[in-house]
Motif scaffolding. Structure first.
Motif, short mmCIF file in Angstrom:
data_model
loop_
_atom_site.label_atom_id
_atom_site.label_comp_id
_atom_site.label_asym_id
_atom_site.label_seq_id
_atom_site.Cartn_x
_atom_site.Cartn_y
_atom_site.Cartn_z
N MET A 107 20.82 -27.37 87.00
CA MET A 107 19.09 -27.16 87.96
C MET A 107 18.41 -28.07 87.57
SD MET A 107 17.79 -23.10 86.38
CE MET A 107 16.06 -23.26 87.46
N THR A 108 17.48 -28.39 87.88
CA THR A 108 16.73 -29.88 88.22
C THR A 108 15.79 -29.56 87.49
OG1 THR A 108 15.32 -29.37 90.45
CG2 THR A 108 17.82 -30.73 90.61
N ASP B 2 13.54 -27.29 89.99
CA ASP B 2 14.19 -25.90 89.94
C ASP B 2 13.43 -24.72 88.62
OD1 ASP B 2 15.50 -26.86 91.90
OD2 ASP B 2 17.69 -26.79 90.60
N VAL B 3 13.54 -25.37 87.65
CA VAL B 3 12.81 -24.96 86.81
C VAL B 3 11.32 -24.76 86.46
CG1 VAL B 3 12.27 -25.03 84.46
CG2 VAL B 3 14.17 -25.28 85.23
N VAL B 4 10.42 -25.78 87.36
CA VAL B 4 9.25 -25.08 87.73
C VAL B 4 9.46 -23.61 89.09
CG1 VAL B 4 7.06 -26.32 88.67
CG2 VAL B 4 8.43 -27.64 86.85
N SER B 5 10.15 -24.40 89.84
CA SER B 5 9.90 -23.21 90.89
C SER B 5 10.04 -21.94 90.68
CB SER B 5 11.18 -23.51 92.21
OG SER B 5 11.17 -24.73 92.38
N ALA B 6 11.12 -21.92 89.45
CA ALA B 6 11.01 -20.17 88.42
C ALA B 6 9.74 -19.97 88.30
CB ALA B 6 12.02 -20.32 86.99
N GLY B 7 8.61 -20.38 88.36
CA GLY B 7 7.17 -20.27 87.85
C GLY B 7 6.82 -19.38 89.51
N ARG B 8 7.43 -19.17 90.53
CA ARG B 8 6.65 -18.64 91.36
C ARG B 8 7.45 -17.27 91.67
NH1 ARG B 8 1.71 -19.39 92.18
NH2 ARG B 8 2.51 -18.41 94.54
N TYR B 9 9.09 -16.86 91.55
CA TYR B 9 9.17 -15.90 91.36
C TYR B 9 8.58 -14.76 91.45
CZ TYR B 9 13.43 -19.00 91.11
OH TYR B 9 14.51 -19.76 92.01
N PRO B 10 7.04 -14.11 90.71
CA PRO B 10 7.12 -13.41 90.73
C PRO B 10 6.00 -12.92 92.13
CG PRO B 10 6.02 -14.47 88.60
CD PRO B 10 7.16 -14.94 89.33
N TYR B 11 5.71 -14.10 92.73
CA TYR B 11 5.57 -13.87 93.72
C TYR B 11 6.11 -13.81 95.15
CZ TYR B 11 1.37 -15.57 90.98
OH TYR B 11 0.06 -15.56 89.85
N GLU C 30 15.74 -34.69 88.31
CA GLU C 30 16.68 -34.50 87.45
C GLU C 30 17.48 -33.16 86.50
OE1 GLU C 30 16.08 -37.86 84.51
OE2 GLU C 30 15.02 -39.08 85.69
N ASP C 31 17.90 -33.43 86.34
CA ASP C 31 18.96 -32.17 85.89
C ASP C 31 18.31 -32.02 84.15
OD1 ASP C 31 20.75 -30.72 83.70
OD2 ASP C 31 22.51 -31.64 85.11
N PHE C 32 17.90 -30.56 84.51
CA PHE C 32 16.86 -30.14 82.96
C PHE C 32 17.18 -30.44 81.72
CE2 PHE C 32 14.80 -27.27 80.09
CZ PHE C 32 13.53 -27.43 80.15
N THR C 33 18.55 -30.18 81.49
CA THR C 33 19.55 -30.22 80.73
C THR C 33 19.89 -31.95 80.10
OG1 THR C 33 21.75 -30.52 81.28
CG2 THR C 33 20.97 -28.39 81.16
N LYS C 34 19.31 -32.38 80.95
CA LYS C 34 19.29 -34.16 80.41
C LYS C 34 18.61 -35.13 79.76
CE LYS C 34 23.43 -34.25 81.86
NZ LYS C 34 24.32 -34.94 82.37
N ASP D 3 12.67 -33.81 74.78
CA ASP D 3 12.39 -32.62 74.56
C ASP D 3 11.10 -32.53 75.27
OD1 ASP D 3 14.77 -31.73 73.47
OD2 ASP D 3 14.40 -31.99 71.68
N GLY D 4 11.12 -33.96 74.74
CA GLY D 4 9.47 -34.23 74.96
C GLY D 4 8.88 -33.82 76.77
N GLN D 5 9.98 -33.80 77.24
CA GLN D 5 10.10 -33.45 79.02
C GLN D 5 9.87 -32.09 79.41
OE1 GLN D 5 12.84 -36.91 80.12
NE2 GLN D 5 10.99 -38.37 80.62
N ARG D 6 11.31 -31.75 78.41
CA ARG D 6 11.86 -30.44 79.11
C ARG D 6 9.79 -29.90 79.16
NH1 ARG D 6 15.59 -31.02 76.06
NH2 ARG D 6 17.65 -31.58 76.54
N GLN D 7 9.00 -30.09 77.86
CA GLN D 7 8.53 -29.65 77.17
C GLN D 7 6.92 -29.14 78.40
OE1 GLN D 7 7.92 -27.72 74.97
NE2 GLN D 7 6.30 -27.18 73.69
N ARG D 8 6.28 -30.34 78.77
CA ARG D 8 6.11 -30.43 80.24
C ARG D 8 6.46 -29.75 81.00
NH1 ARG D 8 6.27 -36.59 80.04
NH2 ARG D 8 4.94 -36.29 81.69
#
Length: 365
Positions: free
Chosen positions: A94-95, A98-107, A137-141, A144-149
């Motif tokens: 997941m990029t 993709d992770v941010v887009s998951a926030g739209r799934y309730p809609y 970019e790959d979310f796993t790569k 930690d600070g970038q992941r939090q954002r």
């Protein structure tokens, strides 16, 4: 507590029927930031998980807009409440987008397909938290600070009324801590969000929070504004601080003061002595200081680190009694350090003290 947007009544929380905290009754309005502080293991994360419906309360009730939390289905709760917690996500291939887009799934309905309006929300959220440079970019790569954002952007995409965050600044550098909390504050104010989070940085908690909850052993010890909570010596007691000190007024922490009789007298004041105090502390040299007004920036540091000090109320003249106390301390010291040589007309005693100290050898090591 019906007037609050998020509230609890006699809430007890814990794991496997073992109570961690009990009798929690508190409320948060729309547009307010509530911060939980307290020692590790006190139960801050447990409270947040219970509010997020990830843990079933042992007793009591959580209300959102006057409605029992147990009555919210998964979809309704996802549109109302977003979480930014510390647990790792399973994000194979997941990029960040993709992770941010998951926030739209309730809609998006059963098939989870984003429409043009959803994609626009994703772009706006990523731009808001400034993650566009690494959006693909790959979310796993990423760090930690970038992941939090990224996780905050995902929460923003949900367009919630409530955001819960567990130690959201723990992996951020100073620049991004300030940016992150400033963004939360602006969102709370402009979007009328209820923000509930835990923080370890007490100075930041005091600045960003409308209300603070102090989580102690098995209960909430205090709940109120930062001014109501940060009373003298309370924070040390809450965290069980045995060495060093914490000044509630400035939210400043100092390390342990040097032991022994003072060897150096430091003439400070007008914010001139803090670095000298800390340098002597680092060298393990006990020192005395004065005469300091209690509203001077040097005063809380002197109070924490000096073996002895002479202070006076901000609204009073220094007076001969304070001068004699400082003079006696100075005479016992072998060396002197004068951090200033200019004095206001209302402090002639410090000018006199300066003249006396000129006869002592300067300290150097």
């Amino acid at each position: 507590m019906a007037d609050y947007y998020v509230s609890t009544k006699n809430l007890s929380v814990g794991y496997h029927k073992k109570t961690v905290l009990e009798h929690l009754t508190f409320g948060v309005n729309r547009g307010e930031i509530l911060t939980l502080i307290g020692p590790n293991g006190a139960g801050k994360s447990t409270v947040l998980k219970s509010l997020a419906k990830q843990l079933k309360p042992i007793a009591g009730t959580v209300y959102i807009d006057g409605k029992d939390l147990t009555g919210f289905g998964r979809e309704a709760l996802s549109k109302t409440l977003a979480v930014v917690f510390t647990q790792r996500l399973r994000t194979e291939l997941m990029t960040c987008r993709d992770v941010v887009s998951a926030g739209r799934y309730p809609y998006t309905g059963r098939f989870g397909i984003l429409g043009a309006a959803d994609r626009q929300k994703v772009e706006e959220a990523m731009a808001l938290v400034r993650i566009m440079p690494f959006a693909d970019e790959d979310f796993t790569k990423i760090s930690d600070g970038q992941r939090q954002r990224v996780l905050l952007a995902r929460a923003i995409c949900q367009e919630p009324d409530i955001i819960l965050l567990d130690e959201p600044t723990s992996h951020l550098d100073m620049k991004h801590k300030v940016e992150f909390l400033s963004l939360l504050q602006r969102m709370a104010r402009e979007k009328r969000l209820s923000v509930i989070m835990s923080l370890h940085e007490l100075d930041l908690a005091g600045k960003v929070s409308d209300k603070i909850m102090c989580v102690g052993t098995h209960c909430v010890e205090r709940f109120g504004t930062p001014r109501e909570v940060f009373e003298e010596d309370y924070i040390k007691a809450l965290f069980g601080v045995k060495t060093g000190s914490f000044d509630e007024a400035s939210c400043g922490m100092e390390l342990e003061a040097p032991k022994g009789e003072p060897k150096v007298f430091v003439l400070a004041g007008a914010a001139s002595g803090q670095e000298t105090f800390r340098e002597l502390q680092r060298k393990g040299v006990a020192f005395a200081t004065g005469i300091l007004y209690e509203n001077d920036m040097d005063f809380p540091v002197a109070k924490a680190l000096a073996a002895a000090y002479v202070g006076t109320a901000a609204t009073q003249h220094i007076g001969r009694d304070r001068f004699e106390q400082a003079k006696a301390l100075a005479q016992k010291c072998e060396y002197a350090i004068c951090c200033r040589d200019c004095f206001a007309p209302w402090e002639p005693e410090n000018r006199e003290l300066y003249d006396l100290l000129m006869h002592k050898p300067p300290y150097s090591k």
